[in-house]
Every structure is written in structure tokens, then in C-alpha cells.
Design a protein around this motif. Sequence first.
Motif, PDB file in Angstrom:
ATOM      1  N   ARG A 166      39.281  32.115  56.211  1.00 33.84           N
ATOM      2  CA  ARG A 166      38.206  32.091  55.200  1.00 33.84           C
ATOM      3  C   ARG A 166      38.577  32.957  53.995  1.00 33.84           C
ATOM      4  O   ARG A 166      38.364  32.561  52.842  1.00 33.84           O
ATOM      5  N   LEU A 167      39.155  34.132  54.262  1.00 38.31           N
ATOM      6  CA  LEU A 167      39.570  35.016  53.164  1.00 38.31           C
ATOM      7  C   LEU A 167      40.713  34.394  52.367  1.00 38.31           C
ATOM      8  O   LEU A 167      40.737  34.482  51.138  1.00 38.31           O
ATOM      9  N   ASP A 168      41.657  33.756  53.065  1.00 36.11           N
ATOM     10  CA  ASP A 168      42.757  33.064  52.379  1.00 36.11           C
ATOM     11  C   ASP A 168      42.209  32.025  51.411  1.00 36.11           C
ATOM     12  O   ASP A 168      42.623  31.961  50.250  1.00 36.11           O
ATOM     13  N   ALA A 169      41.289  31.204  51.899  1.00 33.69           N
ATOM     14  CA  ALA A 169      40.735  30.123  51.071  1.00 33.69           C
ATOM     15  C   ALA A 169      40.061  30.689  49.823  1.00 33.69           C
ATOM     16  O   ALA A 169      40.208  30.123  48.726  1.00 33.69           O
ATOM     17  N   GLN A 170      39.365  31.793  49.968  1.00 35.48           N
ATOM     18  CA  GLN A 170      38.717  32.405  48.806  1.00 35.48           C
ATOM     19  C   GLN A 170      39.760  32.973  47.839  1.00 35.48           C
ATOM     20  O   GLN A 170      39.622  32.840  46.627  1.00 35.48           O
ATOM     21  N   PHE A 171      40.803  33.601  48.384  1.00 28.19           N
ATOM     22  CA  PHE A 171      41.857  34.168  47.538  1.00 28.19           C
ATOM     23  C   PHE A 171      42.597  33.063  46.791  1.00 28.19           C
ATOM     24  O   PHE A 171      42.936  33.216  45.618  1.00 28.19           O
ATOM     25  N   TRP A 172      42.867  31.948  47.486  1.00 23.79           N
ATOM     26  CA  TRP A 172      43.599  30.832  46.864  1.00 23.79           C
ATOM     27  C   TRP A 172      42.843  30.230  45.690  1.00 23.79           C
ATOM     28  O   TRP A 172      43.443  29.609  44.816  1.00 23.79           O
ATOM     29  N   GLN A 173      41.542  30.410  45.658  1.00 20.82           N
ATOM     30  CA  GLN A 173      40.763  29.913  44.518  1.00 20.82           C
ATOM     31  C   GLN A 173      41.051  30.729  43.258  1.00 20.82           C
ATOM     32  O   GLN A 173      40.656  30.347  42.167  1.00 20.82           O
ATOM     33  N   ASP A 174      41.721  31.845  43.429  1.00 25.63           N
ATOM     34  CA  ASP A 174      42.137  32.739  42.337  1.00 25.63           C
ATOM     35  C   ASP A 174      40.959  33.108  41.432  1.00 25.63           C
ATOM     36  O   ASP A 174      40.973  32.858  40.228  1.00 25.63           O
ATOM     37  N   PRO A 175      39.942  33.723  42.010  1.00 29.49           N
ATOM     38  CA  PRO A 175      38.733  34.021  41.235  1.00 29.49           C
ATOM     39  C   PRO A 175      38.949  34.973  40.061  1.00 29.49           C
ATOM     40  O   PRO A 175      38.166  34.974  39.120  1.00 29.49           O
ATOM     41  N   ASP A 176      40.007  35.763  40.108  1.00 31.57           N
ATOM     42  CA  ASP A 176      40.256  36.720  39.027  1.00 31.57           C
ATOM     43  C   ASP A 176      41.332  36.263  38.048  1.00 31.57           C
ATOM     44  O   ASP A 176      41.612  36.974  37.085  1.00 31.57           O
ATOM     45  N   GLY A 177      41.948  35.099  38.294  1.00 31.44           N
ATOM     46  CA  GLY A 177      43.049  34.674  37.429  1.00 31.44           C
ATOM     47  C   GLY A 177      44.187  35.692  37.462  1.00 31.44           C
ATOM     48  O   GLY A 177      44.585  36.221  36.417  1.00 31.44           O
ATOM     49  N   ILE A 178      44.680  35.970  38.659  1.00 30.97           N
ATOM     50  CA  ILE A 178      45.638  37.068  38.872  1.00 30.97           C
ATOM     51  C   ILE A 178      46.884  36.945  38.003  1.00 30.97           C
ATOM     52  O   ILE A 178      47.338  37.944  37.435  1.00 30.97           O
ATOM     53  N   GLU A 179      47.453  35.761  37.892  1.00 26.84           N
ATOM     54  CA  GLU A 179      48.694  35.649  37.108  1.00 26.84           C
ATOM     55  C   GLU A 179      48.495  36.125  35.673  1.00 26.84           C
ATOM     56  O   GLU A 179      49.338  36.833  35.129  1.00 26.84           O
ATOM     57  N   GLY A 180      47.377  35.759  35.073  1.00 32.97           N
ATOM     58  CA  GLY A 180      47.083  36.219  33.720  1.00 32.97           C
ATOM     59  C   GLY A 180      46.882  37.730  33.661  1.00 32.97           C
ATOM     60  O   GLY A 180      47.321  38.393  32.724  1.00 32.97           O
ATOM     61  N   ARG A 181      46.242  38.269  34.674  1.00 29.53           N
ATOM     62  CA  ARG A 181      46.018  39.718  34.727  1.00 29.53           C
ATOM     63  C   ARG A 181      47.330  40.480  34.938  1.00 29.53           C
ATOM     64  O   ARG A 181      47.521  41.557  34.382  1.00 29.53           O
ATOM     65  N   ILE A 182      48.224  39.921  35.748  1.00 33.73           N
ATOM     66  CA  ILE A 182      49.527  40.562  35.962  1.00 33.73           C
ATOM     67  C   ILE A 182      50.286  40.626  34.636  1.00 33.73           C
ATOM     68  O   ILE A 182      50.864  41.661  34.291  1.00 33.73           O
ATOM     69  N   LYS A 183      50.267  39.535  33.888  1.00 40.78           N
ATOM     70  CA  LYS A 183      50.971  39.508  32.594  1.00 40.78           C
ATOM     71  C   LYS A 183      50.335  40.485  31.608  1.00 40.78           C
ATOM     72  O   LYS A 183      51.046  41.228  30.922  1.00 40.78           O
ATOM     73  N   ALA A 184      49.015  40.486  31.554  1.00 40.66           N
ATOM     74  CA  ALA A 184      48.326  41.406  30.637  1.00 40.66           C
ATOM     75  C   ALA A 184      48.615  42.860  31.018  1.00 40.66           C
ATOM     76  O   ALA A 184      48.823  43.714  30.141  1.00 40.66           O
ATOM     77  N   PHE A 185      48.652  43.142  32.305  1.00 40.26           N
ATOM     78  CA  PHE A 185      48.974  44.486  32.792  1.00 40.26           C
ATOM     79  C   PHE A 185      50.384  44.876  32.358  1.00 40.26           C
ATOM     80  O   PHE A 185      50.603  45.990  31.864  1.00 40.26           O
ATOM     81  N   ALA A 186      51.335  43.976  32.551  1.00 41.48           N
ATOM     82  CA  ALA A 186      52.731  44.262  32.180  1.00 41.48           C
ATOM     83  C   ALA A 186      52.842  44.553  30.685  1.00 41.48           C
ATOM     84  O   ALA A 186      53.567  45.473  30.275  1.00 41.48           O
ATOM     85  N   LEU A 187      52.120  43.820  29.887  1.00 37.61           N
ATOM     86  CA  LEU A 187      52.153  44.046  28.432  1.00 37.61           C
ATOM     87  C   LEU A 187      51.466  45.371  28.077  1.00 37.61           C
ATOM     88  O   LEU A 187      52.009  46.161  27.294  1.00 37.61           O
ATOM     89  N   SER A 188      50.307  45.624  28.674  1.00 38.67           N
ATOM     90  CA  SER A 188      49.558  46.835  28.311  1.00 38.67           C
ATOM     91  C   SER A 188      50.260  48.110  28.764  1.00 38.67           C
ATOM     92  O   SER A 188      50.080  49.159  28.158  1.00 38.67           O
ATOM     93  N   ARG A 189      51.064  48.020  29.800  1.00 44.70           N
ATOM     94  CA  ARG A 189      51.790  49.198  30.304  1.00 44.70           C
ATOM     95  C   ARG A 189      53.203  49.299  29.734  1.00 44.70           C
ATOM     96  O   ARG A 189      53.966  50.174  30.107  1.00 44.70           O
ATOM     97  N   GLY A 190      53.547  48.377  28.857  1.00 45.42           N
ATOM     98  CA  GLY A 190      54.869  48.431  28.224  1.00 45.42           C
ATOM     99  C   GLY A 190      56.003  48.002  29.145  1.00 45.42           C
ATOM    100  O   GLY A 190      57.175  48.276  28.862  1.00 45.42           O
ATOM    101  N   LEU A 191      55.684  47.326  30.243  1.00 50.21           N
ATOM    102  CA  LEU A 191      56.725  46.851  31.155  1.00 50.21           C
ATOM    103  C   LEU A 191      57.461  45.660  30.560  1.00 50.21           C
ATOM    104  O   LEU A 191      58.651  45.462  30.803  1.00 50.21           O
ATOM    105  N   VAL A 192      56.721  44.852  29.804  1.00 53.59           N
ATOM    106  CA  VAL A 192      57.265  43.675  29.129  1.00 53.59           C
ATOM    107  C   VAL A 192      56.872  43.743  27.664  1.00 53.59           C
ATOM    108  O   VAL A 192      55.723  44.082  27.356  1.00 53.59           O
ATOM    109  N   ARG A 193      57.808  43.411  26.831  1.00 51.69           N
ATOM    110  CA  ARG A 193      57.536  43.355  25.400  1.00 51.69           C
ATOM    111  C   ARG A 193      57.818  41.963  24.877  1.00 51.69           C
ATOM    112  O   ARG A 193      58.872  41.398  25.184  1.00 51.69           O
ATOM    113  N   LEU A 194      56.901  41.434  24.114  1.00 51.66           N
ATOM    114  CA  LEU A 194      57.108  40.129  23.487  1.00 51.66           C
ATOM    115  C   LEU A 194      57.669  40.363  22.092  1.00 51.66           C
ATOM    116  O   LEU A 194      57.037  41.017  21.282  1.00 51.66           O
ATOM    117  N   THR A 195      58.851  39.863  21.864  1.00 53.24           N
ATOM    118  CA  THR A 195      59.465  40.062  20.541  1.00 53.24           C
ATOM    119  C   THR A 195      59.762  38.767  19.867  1.00 53.24           C
ATOM    120  O   THR A 195      59.812  37.738  20.425  1.00 53.24           O
TER     121      THR A 195
END
Length: 195
Positions: A166-195
Motif C-alpha cells: 500500500r505504501l509503495d503504491a502511494q509512493f509510486w504516485q509521486d505525490p511530491d514530484g520528487i524528480e523535480g524537487r531533486i533537481k531544484a535542490f541540486a540547483l539551490s545547493r550549488g551541486l549543479v549549475r546550468l550554464t
Amino acid sequence: MKMPCTRCHALILPETAARTGGLCMPCKSGTRAHIDAAKIAAERERELDASDPFRIHWRQLVARVVESSSGLAQLSEAEKQYWAVDRLFFEVHNGGFHQYFFNSPSEAYSAAVDGLTAMAATTSLLLLQKAKQAIFGFAVVPIETITRRTILIGAESDSLQERLNRLDAQFWQDPDGIEGRIKAFALSRGLVRLT
């Protein structure tokens, strides 16, 4: 002497041409379009591997972790959180929370919790914590893989698997849009720079 397929011009044996009306087996069976689409997709992936700053950063991060005897310990807190949330996302989408806690990425459980908190991924964080509690109760998630596996195997039951499913099924729905948040986190912390 080989001859060209009448549709795609791939070289085929005369015996094949005689059996298939001049077509190669992929054209005859209808799989040529899938093969060609897979080749195009693979080429696109190679291009992204060479040009996408997030993929480039990820490969560099993996190389640092794998090539060093200190592994994750050498990473900054932001890098650990980035790593841990990415691995959580991959493992749960690949095989569920059971797989996540069974495999080595859950050694960074605390960093995953911190990362999800920093990314404001509250629903995903709650699901992770519920899965952890279903398996480990209120105990700390052990860092050692063998210890986690022993506990997980000892706790296995139909009821636990149902809860995790049941928890897997809820997580797979990606309620937080994790991939987008991971990218935003990487940019905000200076891990990735877009040039």
C-alpha cells in the motif's frame, strides 16, 4: 552472397529472402520499427549523458563514492541528501520499500529523511517513515546491510507485505514530484549549475 531487404535494405541471406518474400526477419515480424525506435532512444540517452548537467553531476558523484574507500562519508551534507533521495526514489520505484531497506542505499536513511525534509517532500517523507516503522518500529535503521536484512527477513509476513504494498503504491504516485524537487535542490545547493 547476401542481398538487401526489400524494405529496410539490411543485408540478408538468400535463403531468408526466399522464405520471407525478400524481407529481413525484423521487417517480416513487424519488429523493425521497435528496433529502430530503440536505437534512436539509445542515441538520445547517450546525447543526454554527455550534455545534461544533472546526469553529468550524477556520474561524477557516483565515481567519487565508488572510487573512494570512504564512500558516502566524503560527501557534503547536501550531496548526501541528494544521493540518498535519488537512491530512495530509484529503489522504491524499482522494487518497493522492501527493496530499498534490503539494499545498500538505505544505509543513508537519515540523509534521505533530511533530504526529503529539505526538499519539502512531506508526503514522500511520511510514506518513508511509515515503511521504516512497519519494519523497524521505533528503532534506528541499522547502517549495516546484513543487520537490516536480518531484521527484514525476520519481520516478513503477509501483513507486512500488504502494508508495504500500500505504501509503495502511494509512493509510486509521486505525490511530491520528487524528480523535480531533486533537481531544484541540486540547483539551490550549488551541486549543479546550468550554464
